[in-house]
Motif scaffolding. Structure first.
Motif, short mmCIF file in Angstrom:
data_model
loop_
_atom_site.label_atom_id
_atom_site.label_comp_id
_atom_site.label_asym_id
_atom_site.label_seq_id
_atom_site.Cartn_x
_atom_site.Cartn_y
_atom_site.Cartn_z
N LEU A 146 -14.38 35.44 32.58
CA LEU A 146 -14.72 36.08 31.32
C LEU A 146 -13.68 35.71 30.28
O LEU A 146 -12.48 35.86 30.52
N LEU A 147 -14.14 35.22 29.12
CA LEU A 147 -13.23 34.64 28.14
C LEU A 147 -13.50 35.18 26.75
O LEU A 147 -14.66 35.34 26.34
N TRP A 148 -12.43 35.47 26.03
CA TRP A 148 -12.51 35.88 24.63
C TRP A 148 -12.42 34.63 23.76
O TRP A 148 -11.54 33.80 23.94
N GLU A 149 -13.34 34.51 22.82
CA GLU A 149 -13.36 33.36 21.92
C GLU A 149 -12.46 33.64 20.71
O GLU A 149 -12.76 34.51 19.89
N ASP A 150 -11.36 32.91 20.64
CA ASP A 150 -10.42 33.07 19.53
C ASP A 150 -10.69 31.96 18.51
O ASP A 150 -10.18 30.85 18.63
N HIS A 151 -11.49 32.27 17.51
CA HIS A 151 -11.86 31.27 16.51
C HIS A 151 -10.79 31.09 15.43
O HIS A 151 -10.91 30.20 14.59
N HIS A 152 -9.75 31.91 15.46
CA HIS A 152 -8.70 31.83 14.44
C HIS A 152 -7.53 30.96 14.86
O HIS A 152 -6.69 30.62 14.04
N SER A 153 -7.45 30.63 16.14
CA SER A 153 -6.37 29.74 16.59
C SER A 153 -6.70 28.31 16.21
O SER A 153 -7.82 27.96 15.88
#
Length: 745
Positions: free
Chosen positions: A396-403
């Motif tokens: 399960l993965l969190w999508e970090d679009h700000h990195s």
């Protein structure tokens, strides 16, 4: 329609009864009876008479000396002695989970006997939400600016090569105490104290981070016995918390340290040396006399702090301070964090379950899911729930679009018999960071690589398993008992197994031909929380006694209990709040549709090594195919019951997809359902109706005999499937080669 997670296969190992000599040896330690405890230990392969006393009583165990770590420990002690002699500044680099926090606390108190904690000694715990596990260069640079010349890690550091090199550039030496997977080559550190250097049967091999830290303190106490003012045994309650919370196998010295630590934990309520530990026990309404007081009480509260807030540094103060008022304030904060963690975890779990409804689980072996709204701190917990329910390794993965670049960050959990570390590490070229155990791991990767990782892991596991579908969940139970057997005597007998954990699970008991009375569900809303808990209470009955035995089934309505006679698997426990014994229902099955079980001798775990050549046909375990076909039969029965109850119609292709079978096995399966009394209709060639049950008169054939033609058809199809996959891969490879040739031209 919604499809429930796969029902597990029930399995009990039933070899010959243990010899009389073994039973008599066990009875010397069992407070009541002992025959059932002896049978359980014998079935779990705990048969060595010379090791039995130490297993059942810590006073008879001979712990392994810290000196077993050899030259690495000697180098660590020598470097610490140098730091003591020269008044150097030393920093402890910990981790934010319960094992890492307790390890930091053990070093803070243990090394604090040799270093001035106000001037020389400090600790650093990374922020879970911004820094993740392990050493990191910004943190090392901050410590260098503070004049630190020696870092002692705990529960981390074995694989942080770039960070270790940066520390060396800044003039900082590093002593690593850790228990995570090692690199092929030793990192350039002053000392590397890691039990993974031992063979798997070594009594220190399974030590968690806190236990390794304790061994370093033990070695320093032995080297400089005149300096410490407090006994090292006073740290054992902290050691037990970290060991049990980290889910390591409680064997050898792990079990010994946990046993001794639980004794120390019990004393906190009357002879308090760690007020924070006592305050945590009071907040979770426990007494410190059971391992579950850690696994369901203290451990989750410590872990919750970093999951919710990121920074877990105050937990070290909570565990080590001597001020009772301050300890109570910090314990309250940990309790509040745990309440918040439960709410977040439930929200993420519901979101994951919604995504699962969109996935074809019949052709998915590894679950890889992501979302930009998920809280990364609880993903490991939810992944564990999903992996357990669906019998598939789960990422399960969190999508970090700000990195920059965008990253996917999260956690992975495995299922029994599958080395998750090996599986994910096989795709290391797609990852940004990765580390962990065979059962649990943390990772991050460029977001654009996520589809590639999902496909690669599924293909890799197909090669490993030799068939489509998830790994078959297996529910092991230890003993068959009657309702009359349940109660204080059996509880006291089985309590000799504690502390339970990985490698030594809580005993599970099967009750045959039983039924439920007085079932009533209710929703419990915890004060100050948004959460509601669903729980069904009941009394379990059978023919062995005239009265029932109380029990609970968490997360289920009373209507989920089958009417009439059934078989149940339960765990026996003591409810300290009600001061009575009760059972926790684990699984239940109606006798009229009793599950086909796995016979003794079948292969229950999957092969441990991946197939080296993906173009070679994978080896096939016939017992594994049989277990898979049995589960397919159970799924078909479940579909039949659902459709007959709802009177709905479903496309033939949808049913085939859910079962993962072709036309011929389906036709045979439908015929066998009619043998069971189901009415099968096809309003059109593409649709199937299954109507109410009309039991066949005079047909007393057992269910497994009725199912055999279907099982044989599924086994045959599954046997052929790897070769079909092989042909597909070869064709794909040929096309890829042709395309490559074209492009090169």
């Amino acid at each position: 329609m919604e499809w429930s997670h796969p029902s597990p296969l029930w399995h009990c190992s039933t070899p010959d009864s243990p010899p009389d000599e073994f039973v008599r040896a066990v009875q010397r330690y069992a407070p009541a009876g002992g025959e059932r405890l002896a049978r359980l230990l014998w079935n779990r392969q705990q048969r060595n008479l010379s090791e039995l006393p130490g297993f059942l009583d810590s006073r008879d165990y001979r712990p392994t000396a810290a000196a077993a770590f050899g030259a690495e420990l000697q180098q660590a002690i020598a470097r610490l002695q140098q730091a003591i002699a020269h008044g150097e500044a030393v920093a402890i680099w910990g981790d934010f989970d319960a094992d890492g926090v307790t390890a930091t606390s053990v070093l803070w108190e243990g090394l604090g006997q040799f270093f001035d904690r106000s001037q020389q000694l400090s600790y650093y715990i990374p922020n879970r939400l911004t820094e993740s596990h392990g050493l990191n260069q910004p943190g090392i640079e901050r410590l260098a600016a503070q004049g630190v010349s020696l870092i002692v890690t705990c529960d981390t550091g074995s694989t942080n090569l770039a960070e270790i090199e940066r520390a060396a550039e800044l003039g900082i030496d590093i002593i690593v105490t850790d228990h995570h997977t090692l690199l092929p080559q030793r990192p350039p550190v002053t000392a590397l104290i890691n039990p993974r250097n031992f063979p798997e049967d070594h009594p220190l091999y399974h030590l968690s981070g806190v236990a390794v830290a304790y061994k370093l303190v033990e070695g320093l106490y032995e080297a400089l016995p005149e300096i410490p003012q407090q006994p090292k045994e006073g740290l054992l309650d902290l050691v037990a918390i970290g060991l049990i919370a980290d889910l390591v196998e409680l064997r050898g010295d792990c079990r010994y340290l946990a046993q001794r630590g639980l004794q120390q934990l019990r004393e906190q309520m009357t002879n308090t040396t760690h007020p924070g530990v006592k305050a945590l026990l009071q907040h979770c309404k426990r007494h410190g006399d059971r391992p579950t007081d850690i696994s369901f009480g203290i451990g989750p509260r410590i872990n919750a702090v970093s999951r919710v807030y990121g920074d877990a540094s105050f937990c070290v103060e909570l565990l080590t301070c001597r001020d009772g008022d301050r300890a109570e304030t910090l314990a309250r904060q940990a309790d509040e964090a745990n309440a918040r963690r439960k709410e977040v975890q439930q929200r993420v779990l519901q979101s994951v379950q919604q995504q699962l409804q969109q996935i074809d689980l019949s052709t998915t072996t590894v679950l890889v899911l992501s979302d930009p709204q998920w809280e990364v701190g609880v993903l490991g917990l939810v992944a564990g729930q999903i992996a357990s329910e669906w019998g598939r390794p789960t990422l399960l993965l969190w999508e970090d679009h700000h990195s920059d670049p965008p990253l996917a960050k999260g956690s992975a959990r495995s299922v029994a018999g599958l080395d998750l570390y090996e599986l994910v590490n096989s795709q290391a070229h797609l990852l940004h960071r990765f580390g962990g155990h065979p059962f649990a791991a943390g990772l991050s990767l460029p977001l654009e690589n996520l589809p590639l990782l999902r496909e690669a892991l599924n293909q890799r596991l197909v090669q490993k398993l030799g068939r489509f579908g998830g790994m078959q969940p297996i529910l092991n139970y230890d003993l068959e008992v009657t309702v009359a057997d349940l109660g204080q005597d059996l509880f006291r007998e089985l309590k000799c197994l504690e502390p339970c954990g990985m490698g030594n699970p809580v005993p599970r008991l099967r009750v045959r031909n039983c039924w439920f009375e007085g079932a009533r569900h209710r929703k419990l809303k915890v004060k100050g929380q948004k959460l509601q808990y669903l729980i069904t209470s009941f009394r379990l009955r059978d023919e062995s006694c005239d009265h029932g035995f109380p029990g609970m089934w968490w997360g289920h309505y009373e209507d989920d209990l089958p009417p009439g006679r059934c078989d149940a698997i339960v765990e026996l426990d003591f409810n300290s709040k009600r001061s009575n014994y009760e059972v926790r229902l684990i699984d239940v099955r109606s006798i009229d549709m009793e599950a086909i079980e796995v016979d003794e001798g079948e292969t229950l775990t999957q092969p441990q090594s991946l197939i080296p050549d993906p173009m070679s046909p994978p080896p096939i375990a016939i017992a594994d195919l049989e277990a898979a076909s049995q589960q397919t039969w159970l799924t078909l029965i479940g579909i039949a019951k659902y459709l007959s109850r709802t009177e709905e119609t479903r496309p033939r292709t949808v049913i085939q997809q859910k079962l993962g079978i072709g036309d011929r096995p389906l036709e045979i399966g439908l015929h066998q359902l009619s043998e069971l009394g189901y009415s099968i209709h096809s309003p059109s060639p593409d649709l199937i109706q299954i109507r109410h049950i009309q039991p066949r008169k005079g047909d007393d054939r057992p269910l497994n005999q009725l199912a055999q033609p279907f099982l044989d058809a599924v086994c045959e199809e599954q046997f052929r499937q790897p070769y079909m996959i092989l042909g597909t891969l070869k064709n794909s490879s040929s096309r890829s080669g042709a395309d490559s040739s074209k492009s090169s031209r």
